[in-house]
Write an enzyme that holds these catalytic residues in place. Structure first.
Site, short mmCIF file in Angstrom:
data_model
loop_
_atom_site.label_atom_id
_atom_site.label_comp_id
_atom_site.label_asym_id
_atom_site.label_seq_id
_atom_site.Cartn_x
_atom_site.Cartn_y
_atom_site.Cartn_z
N ASP A 67 0.85 -1.19 0.00
CA ASP A 67 0.00 0.00 0.00
C ASP A 67 0.89 1.24 0.00
O ASP A 67 2.04 1.17 -0.45
CB ASP A 67 -0.93 -0.05 1.22
CG ASP A 67 -2.29 0.57 0.94
OD1 ASP A 67 -2.36 1.80 0.81
OD2 ASP A 67 -3.27 -0.18 0.85
N HIS A 105 -3.52 5.99 3.74
CA HIS A 105 -4.27 4.80 3.35
C HIS A 105 -3.61 3.52 3.85
O HIS A 105 -4.27 2.63 4.40
CB HIS A 105 -4.42 4.77 1.84
CG HIS A 105 -5.34 3.70 1.35
ND1 HIS A 105 -4.89 2.51 0.84
CD2 HIS A 105 -6.70 3.63 1.28
CE1 HIS A 105 -5.93 1.76 0.48
NE2 HIS A 105 -7.03 2.42 0.73
N SER A 268 -11.38 -1.38 0.80
CA SER A 268 -9.99 -1.28 1.26
C SER A 268 -9.89 -1.67 2.72
O SER A 268 -8.83 -2.13 3.18
CB SER A 268 -9.47 0.16 1.09
OG SER A 268 -8.95 0.36 -0.17
#
Length: 431
Positions: A67, A105, A268
């Protein structure tokens, strides 16, 4: 070549930008208050996770988070044991966020999978709080990444496998069914090394109408999203025939790189919840290979309300159940229930050309041909040459001259015969 329209699978209390990852800010809802973080993790009880902790908390299993990078929050630092950057824009340990917009994120994803409780029951805790995390930072389009995205994924997958990952989490989508051919070998590398690859299905709210790669790659465990009631999320999930199971994707808690908690939604977040459950199963059943771990996850899933058949394009085999996946008896399988990438490659990629067999006997030696006659210089057809005289004129003369002589002899003989006859015949007198 794949059209690289990359959309990170998140939405909601986040500023979603087309084809890129998006950032988040703390939710203004009072429920996001620091003192009640644990109470917000409804999935811990609703999905059998706290019951599964009676057996294991995932100790000894490595989860690779491919990520934007896992930050240094107190809940994350103890969990990250190694990392790297494959984007060319991050730090060598993979802990520096890549991309200004989607910087947090990777930390949100990691916190759902394996965050450590730093405050004895008050702080956020991950699904597998004793599992180890590998932070592999990548950059989506629009970030400062210096390496092509397809190449980043290949390098990230191989690094994760080579550094002991037993679970790989991919919380992004390419919004296209196809994938770059270079991914074939990278994902096969993971499958051949007994790794479970968990992938987010993508979100309709961020423009993903159907499940896209890598969720379409045979063999991965694709995760759809549901709301707190267990119903398929309208915005924070997509649908497709490749979905394996569903997990919460709304009102999720996440820890940013700086330790700030946020409320967010998207597949996600559903994916790392399932990655945490996979880590629990692998810790409880170290004898099982990746195929049988996936089999346990899908066969112990609970049917969602309204499911009419299994697998469902909205829920796959149902809602993930951590306690059942860890404890139930499940029959063994010999193949990956989510598909065979190797067979898919054989059918849909160009078949490899087999090498010519090595000769088992010595070749027969053939003697060289005699040297050719020298080429004569062409002569005028009007002038006689040696060959014409030898093979044309002389034979013709040899045949013609005797024939003429014979003809003449016959003529002379005939004249003599006629003359002799004439002399013997009496002449008649006139009377």
């Amino acid at each position: 070549m794949i059209r690289r329209l990359l959309g990170v699978a998140l939405a909601g209390a986040i500023a979603v930008l087309a084809c890129t990852a998006a950032s988040a800010t703390p939710d203004p809802d009072p429920a996001a208050d620091q003192d009640s973080l644990r109470a917000q993790e409804y999935w811990l009880n609703d999905y059998g996770i706290t019951d599964a902790w009676k057996v294991t908390k995932g100790k000894g299993v490595k989860i690779a988070i491919i990520d934007t990078g896992v930050g240094h929050a107190p809940e994350l630092d103890p969990a990250v044991t190694d990392g790297t950057d494959v984007s060319g824009a991050g730090s060598s340990d993979g802990r520096t966020a890549v991309g200004a917009i989607d910087a947090n994120h990777g930390s949100w994803v990691a916190s759902l999978a394996a965050a450590r409780d730093a405050d004895e029951g008050e702080d956020m805790i991950g699904v597998a709080p004793e599992a180890d995390l590998l932070s592999i930072s990548i950059g989506f389009e629009g970030s400062s990444a210096r390496v092509p995205f397809d190449e980043q994924i290949v390098n990230a997958m191989r690094w994760a496998v080579d550094h002991g990952a037993k679970v790989i989490n991919l919380s992004f989508t390419t919004n296209t069914l196809d994938w770059d051919q270079s991914w074939d070998d990278a994902f096969l590398y993971a499958f051949n090394h007994d790794v479970v690859v968990v992938v987010a299905a993508g979100n309709r709210g961020s423009g993903t109408g159907i499940v896209g790669a890598p969720a379409t790659i045979p063999g991965v465990l694709t995760v759809a999203g549901v709301d707190p009631s267990g119903k398929a999320s309208v915005e924070a999930s997509t649908q497709g025939i490749t979905i394996g199971v569903a997990a919460p994707s709304e009102k999720l808690l996440g820890i940013s790189a700086d330790g700030e908690p946020v409320i967010w939604k998207g597949t996600s977040g559903a994916a790392p919840i399932v990655s945490g459950v996979v880590a629990l199963v692998r810790a409880a059943h170290p004898e099982l290979d990746a195929d049988n771990v996936i089999e346990r996850i899908i066969k112990t899933a609970r049917p969602a309300k309204g499911m009419t058949h299994t697998p469902s394009p909205l829920y796959g085999y149902g809602l993930v159940d951590a306690e059942a996946a860890v404890s139930d008896k499940v029959a063994r399988v010999s193949t990956n229930p989510m598909g065979d990438l190797k067979e898919w490659i054989r059918l849909y990629r160009r078949a490899p050309v087999e090498k010519a067999p090595t000769p088992t006997s010595k070749p027969v030696e053939v003697p060289p041909l005699p040297r050719a006659d020298p080429v004569s210089t062409p002569a005028s057809v009007l002038l006689p040459d040696r060959d014409r005289v030898l093979y044309g004129s002389l034979p013709l003369i040899a045949v013609t001259v005797p024939a003429i002589l014979v003809g003449l002899g016959v003529t002379v003989a005939a004249r003599r015969i006629r003359s002799a006859r004439s002399s013997r015949t009496p002449r008649r007198k006139n009377l």
